[in-house]
Design a protein around this motif. Structure first.
Motif, PDB file in Angstrom:
ATOM      1  N   VAL A  37       0.839  -1.199   0.000  1.00  0.00           N
ATOM      2  CA  VAL A  37       0.000   0.000   0.000  1.00  0.00           C
ATOM      3  C   VAL A  37       0.877   1.252   0.000  1.00  0.00           C
ATOM      4  N   GLY A  38       1.935   1.235   0.816  1.00  0.00           N
ATOM      5  CA  GLY A  38       2.845   2.374   0.870  1.00  0.00           C
ATOM      6  C   GLY A  38       3.552   2.614  -0.446  1.00  0.00           C
ATOM      7  N   ALA A  39       3.998   1.527  -1.086  1.00  0.00           N
ATOM      8  CA  ALA A  39       4.693   1.655  -2.366  1.00  0.00           C
ATOM      9  C   ALA A  39       3.754   2.179  -3.443  1.00  0.00           C
ATOM     10  N   LEU A  40       2.520   1.703  -3.418  1.00  0.00           N
ATOM     11  CA  LEU A  40       1.539   2.163  -4.394  1.00  0.00           C
ATOM     12  C   LEU A  40       1.224   3.641  -4.185  1.00  0.00           C
ATOM     13  N   ALA A  41       1.101   4.037  -2.929  1.00  0.00           N
ATOM     14  CA  ALA A  41       0.832   5.446  -2.637  1.00  0.00           C
ATOM     15  C   ALA A  41       1.964   6.330  -3.146  1.00  0.00           C
ATOM     16  N   ALA A  42       3.207   5.876  -2.972  1.00  0.00           N
ATOM     17  CA  ALA A  42       4.357   6.663  -3.420  1.00  0.00           C
ATOM     18  C   ALA A  42       4.321   6.880  -4.925  1.00  0.00           C
ATOM     19  N   ARG A  43       3.892   5.855  -5.654  1.00  0.00           N
ATOM     20  CA  ARG A  43       3.792   5.999  -7.112  1.00  0.00           C
ATOM     21  C   ARG A  43       2.693   6.974  -7.508  1.00  0.00           C
ATOM     22  N   ARG A  44       1.775   7.232  -6.564  1.00  0.00           N
ATOM     23  CA  ARG A  44       0.674   8.152  -6.832  1.00  0.00           C
ATOM     24  C   ARG A  44       0.898   9.497  -6.130  1.00  0.00           C
ATOM     25  N   ASP A  45       2.193   9.768  -5.803  1.00  0.00           N
ATOM     26  CA  ASP A  45       2.573  11.032  -5.142  1.00  0.00           C
ATOM     27  C   ASP A  45       1.844  11.242  -3.829  1.00  0.00           C
ATOM     28  N   ALA A  46       1.672  10.168  -3.085  1.00  0.00           N
ATOM     29  CA  ALA A  46       1.021  10.237  -1.775  1.00  0.00           C
ATOM     30  C   ALA A  46       1.897   9.506  -0.759  1.00  0.00           C
ATOM     31  N   GLU A  47       1.567   9.676   0.507  1.00  0.00           N
ATOM     32  CA  GLU A  47       2.294   9.010   1.583  1.00  0.00           C
ATOM     33  C   GLU A  47       1.322   8.237   2.458  1.00  0.00           C
ATOM     34  N   VAL A  48       1.857   7.207   3.094  1.00  0.00           N
ATOM     35  CA  VAL A  48       1.071   6.414   4.032  1.00  0.00           C
ATOM     36  C   VAL A  48       1.851   6.280   5.326  1.00  0.00           C
ATOM     37  N   SER A  49       1.221   6.621   6.434  1.00  0.00           N
ATOM     38  CA  SER A  49       1.814   6.363   7.750  1.00  0.00           C
ATOM     39  C   SER A  49       1.149   5.119   8.318  1.00  0.00           C
ATOM     40  N   VAL A  50       1.960   4.179   8.796  1.00  0.00           N
ATOM     41  CA  VAL A  50       1.444   2.880   9.244  1.00  0.00           C
ATOM     42  C   VAL A  50       1.586   2.758  10.758  1.00  0.00           C
ATOM     43  N   THR A  51       0.501   2.383  11.403  1.00  0.00           N
ATOM     44  CA  THR A  51       0.501   2.081  12.834  1.00  0.00           C
ATOM     45  C   THR A  51       0.033   0.641  13.008  1.00  0.00           C
ATOM     46  N   VAL A  52       0.767  -0.132  13.794  1.00  0.00           N
ATOM     47  CA  VAL A  52       0.433  -1.541  13.996  1.00  0.00           C
ATOM     48  C   VAL A  52      -0.174  -1.740  15.377  1.00  0.00           C
ATOM     49  N   ILE A  53      -1.313  -2.399  15.409  1.00  0.00           N
ATOM     50  CA  ILE A  53      -1.927  -2.847  16.666  1.00  0.00           C
ATOM     51  C   ILE A  53      -1.690  -4.354  16.743  1.00  0.00           C
ATOM     52  N   ASP A  54      -0.766  -4.753  17.602  1.00  0.00           N
ATOM     53  CA  ASP A  54      -0.405  -6.161  17.763  1.00  0.00           C
ATOM     54  C   ASP A  54      -1.236  -6.723  18.913  1.00  0.00           C
ATOM     55  N   LEU A  55      -2.222  -7.539  18.593  1.00  0.00           N
ATOM     56  CA  LEU A  55      -3.212  -7.936  19.589  1.00  0.00           C
ATOM     57  C   LEU A  55      -2.648  -8.807  20.703  1.00  0.00           C
ATOM     58  N   ARG A  56      -1.543  -9.484  20.468  1.00  0.00           N
ATOM     59  CA  ARG A  56      -0.978 -10.295  21.558  1.00  0.00           C
ATOM     60  C   ARG A  56      -0.526  -9.409  22.708  1.00  0.00           C
ATOM     61  N   GLU A  57      -0.217  -8.145  22.422  1.00  0.00           N
ATOM     62  CA  GLU A  57       0.171  -7.206  23.472  1.00  0.00           C
ATOM     63  C   GLU A  57      -1.035  -6.657  24.230  1.00  0.00           C
ATOM     64  N   LEU A  58      -2.234  -6.887  23.692  1.00  0.00           N
ATOM     65  CA  LEU A  58      -3.460  -6.392  24.326  1.00  0.00           C
ATOM     66  C   LEU A  58      -4.308  -7.520  24.904  1.00  0.00           C
ATOM     67  N   ALA A  59      -3.777  -8.746  24.891  1.00  0.00           N
ATOM     68  CA  ALA A  59      -4.594  -9.922  25.219  1.00  0.00           C
ATOM     69  C   ALA A  59      -5.292  -9.797  26.568  1.00  0.00           C
ATOM     70  N   THR A  60      -4.572  -9.361  27.594  1.00  0.00           N
ATOM     71  CA  THR A  60      -5.176  -9.256  28.929  1.00  0.00           C
ATOM     72  C   THR A  60      -6.281  -8.218  28.951  1.00  0.00           C
ATOM     73  N   GLU A  61      -6.034  -7.077  28.309  1.00  0.00           N
ATOM     74  CA  GLU A  61      -7.042  -6.011  28.308  1.00  0.00           C
ATOM     75  C   GLU A  61      -8.248  -6.380  27.445  1.00  0.00           C
ATOM     76  N   ILE A  62      -8.042  -7.147  26.381  1.00  0.00           N
ATOM     77  CA  ILE A  62      -9.166  -7.613  25.571  1.00  0.00           C
ATOM     78  C   ILE A  62     -10.069  -8.515  26.400  1.00  0.00           C
ATOM     79  N   THR A  63      -9.461  -9.418  27.175  1.00  0.00           N
ATOM     80  CA  THR A  63     -10.241 -10.312  28.034  1.00  0.00           C
ATOM     81  C   THR A  63     -11.032  -9.525  29.071  1.00  0.00           C
ATOM     82  N   THR A  64     -10.389  -8.544  29.688  1.00  0.00           N
ATOM     83  CA  THR A  64     -11.074  -7.706  30.675  1.00  0.00           C
ATOM     84  C   THR A  64     -12.249  -6.973  30.052  1.00  0.00           C
TER      85      THR A  64
END
Length: 225
Positions: A37-64
């Motif tokens: 997606v980022g590479a495609l955006a660059a070809r279209r003169d756009a930018e993409v900022s990516v944020t990752v939500i890794d659910l294994r780091e939220l497992a306890t809070e998801i259960t709660t």
């Protein structure tokens, strides 16, 4: 999202990965998609900022949240990130012919209004191609309920698919579909022009409902008296 005169502000792409191992094939697929997606955006003169939500780091809070509806700080931050997203990549490992419970539980506890009209690429990984229909049969139904705009191309990778050029072609196709939906700003226009036409479940929309009469017999009965 606004134009700055020289181009578009960076599109905010959020990756939600349900992988539990490290390294995770699910996270690898999600990263591969977001990179395209980022590479495609660059070809279209756009930018993409990516944020990752890794659910294994939220497992306890998801259960709660699942058993008490109480949101911890990591869950609150994840919700804020999703609310600001222009597009999503959601990737799940498949266990016993179903997407992981960790991923489905995360989306089960989100506000029903949070993702309305947001474009989403759905992806899954598994050890065998026997699970190839999980994305379309189960994940797509969940995101239809959440009223997202899932792209037409589903992505699935079994062990034998990683070196297959067809996987790259499908990733390219899904990335373009997502890019076109983000460029259209459909989700932003829906929120600006059509938000009131949606049925908002009581308790959703961040408590902004103003048209619910709490003093009816039905609502008093639902509240226990």
């Amino acid at each position: 999202m606004t134009s700055n005169g020289q181009g578009h502000d960076p599109y905010r792409l959020v990756v939600v990965s349900g992988g539990t191992s490290n390294p995770s094939s699910t996270r690898m697929l999600a990263d591969r998609i977001s990179a395209r997606v980022g590479a495609l955006a660059a070809r279209r003169d756009a930018e993409v900022s990516v944020t990752v939500i890794d659910l294994r780091e939220l497992a306890t809070e998801i259960t709660t949240a699942l058993v008490s509806q109480l949101m911890g700080p990591k869950m609150t931050a994840a919700i804020d990130t999703l609310a600001a997203a222009d597009g999503l990549v959601v990737a799940a490992p498949v266990y016993k012919a179903a997407p992981s419970g960790l991923l489905t539980s995360f989306f089960h506890v989100l506000d029903n209004d949070l993702l309305i009209a947001k474009p989403v690429i759905l992806a899954a990984t598994a050890g065998t191609s026997r699970h190839a229909l999980v994305v379309d049969e189960q994940m797509r139904a969940l995101f239809a309920f959440l009223r997202t705009m899932t792209v037409p191309t589903s992505l699935f990778a079994a062990a034998e698919d990683w070196n297959d050029t067809d996987l790259n072609k499908r990733i390219d196709r899904a990335a373009l579909e997502l890019m076109l939906l983000m460029e259209s700003e459909f989700a932003h226009r829906v929120k600006a022009e059509s938000w009131d036409s949606y049925q908002h479940t009581f308790g959703s929309a961040g408590g902004s409902e103003v048209g619910i009469d709490l003093d009816t017999d039905l609502m008093r009965l639902a509240a226990g008296g």
